[in-house]
Design a protein around this motif. Structure first.
Motif, PDB file in Angstrom:
ATOM      1  N   LEU A  18      -9.763 -21.345  83.220  1.00  0.00           N
ATOM      2  CA  LEU A  18      -8.459 -21.788  83.707  1.00  0.00           C
ATOM      3  C   LEU A  18      -7.963 -23.002  82.925  1.00  0.00           C
ATOM      4  N   PRO A  19      -6.654 -23.137  82.790  1.00  0.00           N
ATOM      5  CA  PRO A  19      -6.102 -24.334  82.141  1.00  0.00           C
ATOM      6  C   PRO A  19      -6.151 -25.528  83.094  1.00  0.00           C
ATOM      7  N   TRP A  20      -6.121 -26.720  82.525  1.00  0.00           N
ATOM      8  CA  TRP A  20      -6.049 -27.938  83.317  1.00  0.00           C
ATOM      9  C   TRP A  20      -4.645 -28.098  83.888  1.00  0.00           C
ATOM     10  N   SER A  21      -4.569 -28.689  85.088  1.00  0.00           N
ATOM     11  CA  SER A  21      -3.292 -29.019  85.709  1.00  0.00           C
ATOM     12  C   SER A  21      -3.262 -30.511  86.004  1.00  0.00           C
ATOM     13  N   GLU A  22      -2.347 -31.249  85.357  1.00  0.00           N
ATOM     14  CA  GLU A  22      -2.239 -32.689  85.594  1.00  0.00           C
ATOM     15  C   GLU A  22      -1.519 -32.926  86.913  1.00  0.00           C
ATOM     16  N   ASP A  23      -2.093 -33.783  87.758  1.00  0.00           N
ATOM     17  CA  ASP A  23      -1.464 -34.029  89.058  1.00  0.00           C
ATOM     18  C   ASP A  23      -1.001 -35.461  89.253  1.00  0.00           C
ATOM     19  N   ALA A  24      -1.559 -36.436  88.523  1.00  0.00           N
ATOM     20  CA  ALA A  24      -1.193 -37.825  88.782  1.00  0.00           C
ATOM     21  C   ALA A  24      -1.343 -38.669  87.526  1.00  0.00           C
ATOM     22  N   GLU A  25      -0.507 -39.696  87.443  1.00  0.00           N
ATOM     23  CA  GLU A  25      -0.621 -40.677  86.365  1.00  0.00           C
ATOM     24  C   GLU A  25      -0.303 -42.061  86.930  1.00  0.00           C
ATOM     25  N   PHE A  26      -1.162 -43.028  86.591  1.00  0.00           N
ATOM     26  CA  PHE A  26      -1.020 -44.406  87.049  1.00  0.00           C
ATOM     27  C   PHE A  26      -0.838 -45.320  85.845  1.00  0.00           C
ATOM     28  N   ARG A  27       0.039 -46.315  85.982  1.00  0.00           N
ATOM     29  CA  ARG A  27       0.236 -47.316  84.934  1.00  0.00           C
ATOM     30  C   ARG A  27       0.375 -48.686  85.592  1.00  0.00           C
ATOM     31  N   ASN A  28      -0.182 -49.704  84.942  1.00  0.00           N
ATOM     32  CA  ASN A  28      -0.073 -51.064  85.471  1.00  0.00           C
ATOM     33  C   ASN A  28       0.001 -52.064  84.313  1.00  0.00           C
TER      34      ASN A  28
ATOM     35  N   GLU B 153       3.195 -48.429  88.431  1.00  0.00           N
ATOM     36  CA  GLU B 153       3.939 -47.177  88.464  1.00  0.00           C
ATOM     37  C   GLU B 153       2.968 -46.027  88.748  1.00  0.00           C
ATOM     38  N   VAL B 154       3.405 -45.081  89.582  1.00  0.00           N
ATOM     39  CA  VAL B 154       2.617 -43.893  89.882  1.00  0.00           C
ATOM     40  C   VAL B 154       3.540 -42.689  89.814  1.00  0.00           C
ATOM     41  N   SER B 155       3.107 -41.651  89.081  1.00  0.00           N
ATOM     42  CA  SER B 155       3.904 -40.431  88.941  1.00  0.00           C
ATOM     43  C   SER B 155       3.169 -39.256  89.572  1.00  0.00           C
ATOM     44  N   ASP B 156       3.915 -38.438  90.322  1.00  0.00           N
ATOM     45  CA  ASP B 156       3.377 -37.251  90.973  1.00  0.00           C
ATOM     46  C   ASP B 156       3.735 -36.033  90.121  1.00  0.00           C
ATOM     47  N   HIS B 157       2.726 -35.393  89.528  1.00  0.00           N
ATOM     48  CA  HIS B 157       2.955 -34.234  88.663  1.00  0.00           C
ATOM     49  C   HIS B 157       2.572 -32.913  89.327  1.00  0.00           C
ATOM     50  N   ARG B 158       2.308 -32.907  90.624  1.00  0.00           N
ATOM     51  CA  ARG B 158       1.909 -31.677  91.308  1.00  0.00           C
ATOM     52  C   ARG B 158       3.121 -30.770  91.528  1.00  0.00           C
ATOM     53  N   ALA B 159       3.000 -29.526  91.132  1.00  0.00           N
ATOM     54  CA  ALA B 159       4.076 -28.562  91.392  1.00  0.00           C
ATOM     55  C   ALA B 159       4.025 -28.077  92.828  1.00  0.00           C
TER      56      ALA B 159
ATOM     57  N   ALA C 261       7.519 -33.598  93.485  1.00  0.00           N
ATOM     58  CA  ALA C 261       7.167 -33.222  92.111  1.00  0.00           C
ATOM     59  C   ALA C 261       8.073 -33.953  91.121  1.00  0.00           C
ATOM     60  N   GLY C 262       7.461 -34.603  90.135  1.00  0.00           N
ATOM     61  CA  GLY C 262       8.218 -35.307  89.111  1.00  0.00           C
ATOM     62  C   GLY C 262       8.707 -36.683  89.507  1.00  0.00           C
ATOM     63  N   VAL C 263       8.381 -37.132  90.723  1.00  0.00           N
ATOM     64  CA  VAL C 263       8.837 -38.439  91.202  1.00  0.00           C
ATOM     65  C   VAL C 263       7.897 -39.532  90.704  1.00  0.00           C
ATOM     66  N   THR C 264       8.463 -40.675  90.321  1.00  0.00           N
ATOM     67  CA  THR C 264       7.687 -41.855  89.937  1.00  0.00           C
ATOM     68  C   THR C 264       8.014 -43.004  90.884  1.00  0.00           C
ATOM     69  N   ARG C 265       6.983 -43.584  91.455  1.00  0.00           N
ATOM     70  CA  ARG C 265       7.143 -44.777  92.297  1.00  0.00           C
ATOM     71  C   ARG C 265       6.842 -46.018  91.475  1.00  0.00           C
ATOM     72  N   GLU C 266       7.641 -47.051  91.659  1.00  0.00           N
ATOM     73  CA  GLU C 266       7.468 -48.305  90.931  1.00  0.00           C
ATOM     74  C   GLU C 266       7.483 -49.461  91.921  1.00  0.00           C
ATOM     75  N   LYS C 267       6.553 -50.402  91.717  1.00  0.00           N
ATOM     76  CA  LYS C 267       6.484 -51.586  92.564  1.00  0.00           C
ATOM     77  C   LYS C 267       6.103 -52.790  91.716  1.00  0.00           C
ATOM     78  N   THR C 268       6.698 -53.936  92.037  1.00  0.00           N
ATOM     79  CA  THR C 268       6.260 -55.202  91.452  1.00  0.00           C
ATOM     80  C   THR C 268       5.492 -55.955  92.528  1.00  0.00           C
ATOM     81  N   LEU C 269       4.239 -56.243  92.250  1.00  0.00           N
ATOM     82  CA  LEU C 269       3.340 -56.857  93.221  1.00  0.00           C
ATOM     83  C   LEU C 269       2.893 -58.223  92.721  1.00  0.00           C
ATOM     84  N   SER C 270       2.661 -59.124  93.655  1.00  0.00           N
ATOM     85  CA  SER C 270       2.245 -60.478  93.283  1.00  0.00           C
ATOM     86  C   SER C 270       0.966 -60.855  94.005  1.00  0.00           C
ATOM     87  N   GLY C 271       0.266 -61.811  93.461  1.00  0.00           N
ATOM     88  CA  GLY C 271      -0.956 -62.311  94.071  1.00  0.00           C
ATOM     89  C   GLY C 271      -1.260 -63.713  93.574  1.00  0.00           C
TER      90      GLY C 271
END
Length: 694
Positions: free
Chosen positions: A365-375, A402-408, A426-436
């Motif tokens: 079976l081929p791979w299916s990408e479901d999530a991507e995280f960036r910081n 940033e978090v992207s949802d790649h699940r169909a 599907a295809g939505v990216t969430r973005e947040k600026t967080l502090s600490g």
């Protein structure tokens, strides 16, 4: 650090291992003078802070209980840590009742988060403790230097830079044999000269299923290996450029899961640069890059037979992988009374999956990408010395997550059970600026040996993969967990004190915190489809304390102990917070002479009745109240010289049948009843270890 060694055991199962160990000793066992004998390699039972909230230990040292097979197991030598137990290996670390990415877990200052949606391959399952030089832990949100989140603490397994004044070879390793087929081999070899070095760190660890205190077998076998190579260039005493590459794999059987781990493949690459010796305020610059890849396979047929009465009656496999890349650049400055570290870090992680019925069918079976995280993060941490023994330490960081949802499609509960539905995000990216940030005051009184500290910290944490993509359902009214789970915000006060004298060392630390939008899992029965999980944000409060002491009544003798307590409440519901560790104490007595070491460890754990049945995290949930228990362990050793040492131990001396509170329920595949039953710990077990240096 406080180390407590112990009394030798001569187990019948280990006669062969012991004979081999002793046979290796004659060439190296010349008797040294007492003042030439190293006394560092004592058995680690518990560790004490080296500075406020910071613990440092050498994970290569012998440890009681039996030397750790993974990073989470070794962390339990630090008061406040426990592990959500899986059985034999790869438990998930818990600090003060906090779990998952509330702990920032790093190896060689790189992140390897693992790929399993249920954290079967948690980050520390890829860490072989004895192949690292140093373990550093900072409790609470009291540093900003090593990445985002870290509301519970920061854990770093590190390897040190090897430098040579002249051409030479350094060699270190160990051989271990124990009950239930346990056998480990570790080798750390470095060859170098003033201009550079090459270092190979490798290990192999294996164990069969163990028997609990009632003599019942517990499915728990594992086999794993790791190998890492470092090539360093050291043109002068203040400069190092190092390239690292590593690989590993393994398998593990789990009494508490519907599948086993039949592959834990790891690939790691890194590049590190450090330069010091500057004139003026700038003292050091450093930068590192890392690339970590985890390829993890779960199935129900390699290490067990499919259960025809389960929700997976036929052979089935799930293959997941995760590639994580990142880096960090920082600089250190120092003026008369002021020190500053500041820099930037970044990380990108993508997750894929594939699964199929049938033995090995997933490979087609081929791979299916479901999530991507960036910081992307910016940080600064400073120390201001007000007067001798008085300091203010402060830090701040900002992260763009940033978090992207790649699940169909996603699985949802319908009238006929679980069904595959189009993914509304599907295809939505969430973005947040967080502090600490944090602010801490430290006061040492040199004449009396007494010091104290108080610090207030705050951090925002983006939900991780397991909180956004693993639950079956999100908060009420949300399309799914990805759409509805909000970042956690933790604000915590940490206070403590230390006392050091010629004969007595003592320390105590306490904390109290508020967690807004705490991410909580709730489990409910899905009938024939098994357990269903949902996730939501609640408000919580936490507090607790740890303390320890070491008393040295005479030369070579040590008496010590530690205690840890954690408490949590779901403020939104007025109920206990789940997965909180019970009160735990350790008492030790040890003799650490020039050649012989001997000691005893008593571990006492209280009952836990503050539970929230059916609630917890992505790995575990509260199964109900748990009983307390007491275990006794002995260990001891003999130093032939400063190059060769033999240690041995007996764990669970009285063959107590017991289980840890933080635990998984036994799987019906292995005959456990439908009503959740915790997995019992090993019964009486023995081990012997030969350590050598050159």
């Amino acid at each position: 650090m406080t180390f407590f060694p112990a009394v030798p055991a001569m187990p019948s199962r280990l006669n062969l291992a012991l004979a081999l160990a002793l046979a290796a000793t004659p060439a190296l066992a010349a008797e040294p003078a007492d003042d030439e004998t190293e006394t560092l390699d004592t058995v680690v039972v518990t560790a004490a802070p080296v500075s406020p909230l910071t613990f440092v230990t050498d994970p290569r040292l012998p440890r009681q209980p039996v030397p750790a097979s993974d990073g989470a197991d070794y962390l339990k030598t630090i008061p406040g840590f426990s592990a959500l137990r899986n059985g034999g290996t790869n438990g998930d670390p818990v600090l003060r009742g906090m779990f998952g990415s509330r702990l920032n877990l790093l190896s060689n200052d790189g992140s390897m988060p693992g790929a399993c949606p249920a954290r079967m391959d948690n980050p520390l399952s890829y860490v072989a403790p004895e192949t690292y030089d140093r373990l550093t832990v900072v409790k609470g949100p009291q540093t900003v230097l090593w990445g985002p989140g870290a509301s519970a603490g920061t854990v770093r397994f590190q390897r040190d830079t090897e430098r040579f004044d002249e051409a030479g070879l350094r060699l270190q390793g160990s051989l271990l044999g124990g009950s239930f087929g346990r056998n480990d081999q570790v080798l750390d070899a470095t060859v170098g000269a003033p201009l550079g070095y090459a270092r190979l760190s490798a290990n192999r660890s294996q164990s069969d299923d163990y028997d609990d205190g009632d003599g019942d077998g517990v499915p728990s076998e594992w086999k794993k290996w790791n190998a890492d190579l470092a090539l360093g260039w050291t043109p002068d005493a203040d400069t190092v450029l190092e390239f690292t590459a590593g690989s590993g794999d393994g398998e593990a059987r789990y009494a508490g899961r519907g599948m086993d781990g039949s592959m834990f493949k790891r690939e790691s690459y890194g590049l590190r640069f450090e330069k010091g010796g500057f004139q003026g305020a700038l003292k050091r610059v450093q930068a590192n890059l890392f690339h970590n890849y985890a390829d993890h396979l779960m199935d129900n047929y390699t290490l067990r037979d499919p259960n025809p009465m389960s929700s997976m009656p036929m052979p089935m496999a799930s293959n997941v992988d995760r590639r994580t890349q990142g880096g960090r650049a920082a600089a250190d400055w120092a003026w008369n009374a002021f020190e500053l570290s500041a820099g930037v870090d970044a990380q990108r992680s993508r997750h894929r999956e594939r699964s199929a019925m049938g033995r090995g069918a997933y490979r087609e079976l081929p791979w299916s990408e479901d999530a991507e995280f960036r910081n992307l993060g910016l940080f600064a941490e400073a120390t201001w010395t007000l007067a001798p023994g008085q300091r203010v330490v402060a830090g701040a960081r900002a992260d763009r997550a940033e978090v992207s949802d790649h699940r169909a499609t996603v699985s949802m509960m319908g009238m006929g059970g679980m069904m595959s539905m189009p993914n509304p995000t599907a295809g939505v990216t969430r973005e947040k600026t967080l502090s600490g940030g944090f602010l801490r005051y430290e006061h040492d009184i040199a004449d009396s040996g007494f010091g104290w500290y108080a610090g207030l910290g705050h951090t925002g944490r983006m939900p991780d993969y397991w909180e956004l993509f693993s639950p079956d359902m999100g908060p009420m009214g949300a399309a799914n967990a990805f759409a509805g789970v909000e970042p956690e915000k933790t604000t915590q006060l940490d206070i403590g004190a230390q006392y050091r004298s010629e004969r007595l060392d003592a320390w105590v630390s306490a904390y109290a915190g508020r967690v807004d939008d705490y991410i909580l899992f709730t489990y409910s029965s899905g009938g024939m489809m098994g357990s269903m999980s949902s996730v939501a944000n609640v408000d919580a409060r936490i507090h607790g304390a740890e303390a320890g002491l070491e008393f040295r009544p005479a030369a070579y003798w040590k008496l010590g102990g530690s205690v840890a307590w954690a408490w949590g409440e779901n403020r939104s519901a007025g109920t206990p917070l789940p997965q909180m560790t019970p009160l735990e104490a350790k008492l030790t007595a040890a003799y650490d002479g020039p050649r012989w070491t001997a000691g005893v460890l008593v571990r006492a754990v209280d009952a836990q009745d503050r539970v929230a049945v059916g609630q917890g995290n992505v790995v575990g949930r509260d199964l109900g109240s748990s009983a307390g228990f007491v275990t006794v362990a002995l260990n001891g050793g003999y130093r032939f010289n400063d190059r060769l040492q033999l240690t041995a131990g007996i764990d669970n001396l009285f063959d107590r049948d017991y289980s840890e509170h933080l635990n998984l329920a036994g799987s019906a595949d292995f005959g456990y009843p439908a009503m959740p039953v915790r997995i019992d710990e090993p019964g009486r077990s023995v081990w012997v270890k030969l350590g050598f240096k050159y």
